[in-house]
Scaffold this motif. Structure first.
Motif, PDB file in Angstrom:
ATOM      1  N   PHE A  50      37.043  65.877  24.264  1.00 58.44           N
ATOM      2  CA  PHE A  50      37.193  66.484  22.939  1.00 58.44           C
ATOM      3  C   PHE A  50      38.675  66.579  22.578  1.00 58.44           C
ATOM      4  CE2 PHE A  50      37.747  70.325  20.331  1.00 58.44           C
ATOM      5  CZ  PHE A  50      36.899  70.042  19.266  1.00 58.44           C
ATOM      6  N   SER A  51      39.505  67.052  23.500  1.00 60.34           N
ATOM      7  CA  SER A  51      40.945  67.186  23.248  1.00 60.34           C
ATOM      8  C   SER A  51      41.575  65.839  22.908  1.00 60.34           C
ATOM      9  CB  SER A  51      41.654  67.784  24.467  1.00 60.34           C
ATOM     10  OG  SER A  51      41.247  69.119  24.650  1.00 60.34           O
ATOM     11  N   LYS A  52      41.202  64.792  23.627  1.00 61.61           N
ATOM     12  CA  LYS A  52      41.738  63.451  23.356  1.00 61.61           C
ATOM     13  C   LYS A  52      41.307  62.955  21.982  1.00 61.61           C
ATOM     14  CE  LYS A  52      42.168  61.972  28.138  1.00 61.61           C
ATOM     15  NZ  LYS A  52      41.712  61.055  29.180  1.00 61.61           N
ATOM     16  N   GLU A  53      40.046  63.177  21.635  1.00 60.02           N
ATOM     17  CA  GLU A  53      39.543  62.747  20.328  1.00 60.02           C
ATOM     18  C   GLU A  53      40.224  63.507  19.194  1.00 60.02           C
ATOM     19  OE1 GLU A  53      37.695  60.228  19.568  1.00 60.02           O
ATOM     20  OE2 GLU A  53      36.974  59.678  21.550  1.00 60.02           O
ATOM     21  N   VAL A  54      40.382  64.808  19.360  1.00 56.93           N
ATOM     22  CA  VAL A  54      41.043  65.625  18.329  1.00 56.93           C
ATOM     23  C   VAL A  54      42.488  65.177  18.157  1.00 56.93           C
ATOM     24  CG1 VAL A  54      41.889  67.952  17.799  1.00 56.93           C
ATOM     25  CG2 VAL A  54      39.515  67.619  18.531  1.00 56.93           C
ATOM     26  N   ASP A  80      30.779  61.051  25.341  1.00 52.49           N
ATOM     27  CA  ASP A  80      29.797  60.318  26.137  1.00 52.49           C
ATOM     28  C   ASP A  80      28.695  59.808  25.213  1.00 52.49           C
ATOM     29  OD1 ASP A  80      31.170  60.552  28.565  1.00 52.49           O
ATOM     30  OD2 ASP A  80      30.293  62.511  28.965  1.00 52.49           O
ATOM     31  N   ASP A  81      27.456  60.198  25.452  1.00 47.32           N
ATOM     32  CA  ASP A  81      26.338  59.680  24.660  1.00 47.32           C
ATOM     33  C   ASP A  81      26.010  60.549  23.443  1.00 47.32           C
ATOM     34  OD1 ASP A  81      26.019  57.554  26.402  1.00 47.32           O
ATOM     35  OD2 ASP A  81      24.562  58.624  27.647  1.00 47.32           O
ATOM     36  N   ASP A  82      26.771  61.596  23.195  1.00 44.41           N
ATOM     37  CA  ASP A  82      26.456  62.529  22.120  1.00 44.41           C
ATOM     38  C   ASP A  82      27.491  62.457  21.002  1.00 44.41           C
ATOM     39  OD1 ASP A  82      24.133  63.941  23.341  1.00 44.41           O
ATOM     40  OD2 ASP A  82      25.631  64.409  24.874  1.00 44.41           O
ATOM     41  N   LEU A  83      26.999  62.399  19.773  1.00 39.92           N
ATOM     42  CA  LEU A  83      27.864  62.360  18.607  1.00 39.92           C
ATOM     43  C   LEU A  83      28.207  63.784  18.177  1.00 39.92           C
ATOM     44  CD1 LEU A  83      29.220  60.715  16.326  1.00 39.92           C
ATOM     45  CD2 LEU A  83      27.054  60.886  15.072  1.00 39.92           C
TER      46      LEU A  83
END
Length: 99
Positions: A50-54, A80-83
């Motif tokens: 999450f931190s990397k995506e943000v 992972d597999d969850d949007l």
């Protein structure tokens, strides 16, 4: 100028909402991400992803204005597999600049 924003997040079948005050939808998203990460929703592994995506969203300016709507932006990414999907809604009648 500060505006009230409503953040709506859909993740793993749950809907998570927050309201906060920020200068722009990008700042609102950033503030929300800090709060969301601190809650007991994500696992330790998910928090790292999450931190990397943000960080990517914030550096690349990926929050997208929804066409035909005023003061509504979208961001989504996979953990992972969850949007994880986020809608940022500016609660002002004035047009909010997405800086």
């Amino acid at each position: 100028m500060a505006h009230l924003f409503t953040i709506i997040c859909e993740y793993k079948g749950g809907t998570f909402t927050k309201q906060l005050v920020a200068e722009s939808p990008v700042q609102a998203f950033e503030q929300w991400a800090i709060i969301f990460k601190s809650e007991d929703i994500l696992s330790a592994t998910e928090k790292k992803k999450f931190s990397k995506e943000v960080e990517y969203v914030l550096t690349e300016g990926n929050i997208t204005a929804l066409e035909g709507l005023q003061n509504v932006w979208y961001e989504g990414f996979s953990l992972d597999d969850d949007l994880l999907e986020v809608i940022v809604v500016g609660m002002s009648g004035e047009v909010i600049v997405p800086v």
